[in-house]
Design an enzyme around this catalytic site. Sequence first.
Site, mmCIF file in Angstrom:
data_model
loop_
_atom_site.group_PDB
_atom_site.id
_atom_site.type_symbol
_atom_site.label_atom_id
_atom_site.label_comp_id
_atom_site.label_asym_id
_atom_site.label_seq_id
_atom_site.Cartn_x
_atom_site.Cartn_y
_atom_site.Cartn_z
ATOM 1 C CB SER A 29 29.923 -4.141 36.030
ATOM 2 O OG SER A 29 29.242 -3.744 37.423
ATOM 3 C CG ASP A 85 30.546 1.669 36.143
ATOM 4 O OD1 ASP A 85 29.284 1.735 36.214
ATOM 5 O OD2 ASP A 85 31.251 0.910 35.680
ATOM 6 C CD GLU A 107 27.628 -0.747 35.002
ATOM 7 O OE1 GLU A 107 26.997 -0.147 33.935
ATOM 8 O OE2 GLU A 107 28.532 -1.178 34.917
HETATM 9 O O1 DER Z 1 28.756 -2.764 30.881
HETATM 10 C C1 DER Z 1 28.862 -1.601 31.513
HETATM 11 O O2 DER Z 1 28.369 -0.805 31.804
HETATM 12 C C2 DER Z 1 30.478 -1.484 31.606
HETATM 13 O O3 DER Z 1 30.849 -0.360 32.672
HETATM 14 C C3 DER Z 1 30.840 -0.973 30.452
HETATM 15 O O4 DER Z 1 30.483 0.164 29.937
HETATM 16 C C4 DER Z 1 32.609 -0.685 30.356
HETATM 17 O O5 DER Z 1 33.242 -1.974 30.348
HETATM 18 P P1 DER Z 1 34.842 -2.034 30.187
HETATM 19 O O6 DER Z 1 35.474 -1.374 31.285
HETATM 20 O O7 DER Z 1 35.073 -3.442 30.059
HETATM 21 O O8 DER Z 1 34.900 -1.382 28.575
#
Ligand code: DER
Length: 232
Positions: A29, A85, A107
């Site tokens: 995400s 991720d 996640e």
């Molecule tokens: O919220 C989360 O864990 C997202 O993976 C974050 O850690 C990274 O989000 P970004 O790719 O928008 O910086």
Amino acid sequence: NMAEESKKLAAYFAVDNSVQNNQVVGVGSGSTIVYAVDRLAERVRQEQLNIVCVPTSFQARQLILQHGLTLSDLERHPELDVAIDGADEVDAELTLIKGGGGCLTQEKIVASCSKYFVVIADYRKDSKALGQQWKKGVPIEVIPMAYVPVSRMIAKRFGGEVNLRMAISKAGPVVTDNGNFILDWKFEHAQNWKEVNTAIKMIPGVVETGLFVNMAEQAYFGMEDGSVKVRK
Ligand code: DER
């Protein structure tokens, strides 16, 4: 801009190097993962790649559906081949802070079910020690009725400051995909993250922490010069 370009660089590199045919792929995400889903969809179209995708949030589920990728879940696929991720910060030992987007619990579950967990990030996440780059603290998902005692306990035992994450486009606190609140713990100094993660998880009312310790196999950072830096 530079940060977006570097997110795309890391995302494309990871998808091209970590995803094979006939695999079950965990989809993270946040904003960096959007580029990874774009590339997954492109490879499915161009190479007739046969993959199924397991989301880590409503946002990830929407991305999978919007790109016409095959949506699956942990009931059908409790064991994934690879999870991709983002992260808010990655230290020298591949310990992560995640949860900036409030999706840390699903996640971490999906990452834990994957044979291989790879992080994609822009150069701003590349750090030596947690807290050097990321200043918003460690996200912690809590059961709403417990957020005050949990906040007090964390501040008492580990120091620093603990804040309830308030929503921007909604009155009141952020409510996660699981119906819980998020605390952001602004720690004061480096910790033994493995011990702290376990100790915080043991506090009644805590659902999950945004500390991913010994989970990521690799991190790909998109750099400002257009290169991709790999940390194993
Ligand atoms: O919220 C989360 O864990 C997202 O993976 C974050 O850690 C990274 O989000 P970004 O790719 O928008 O910086």
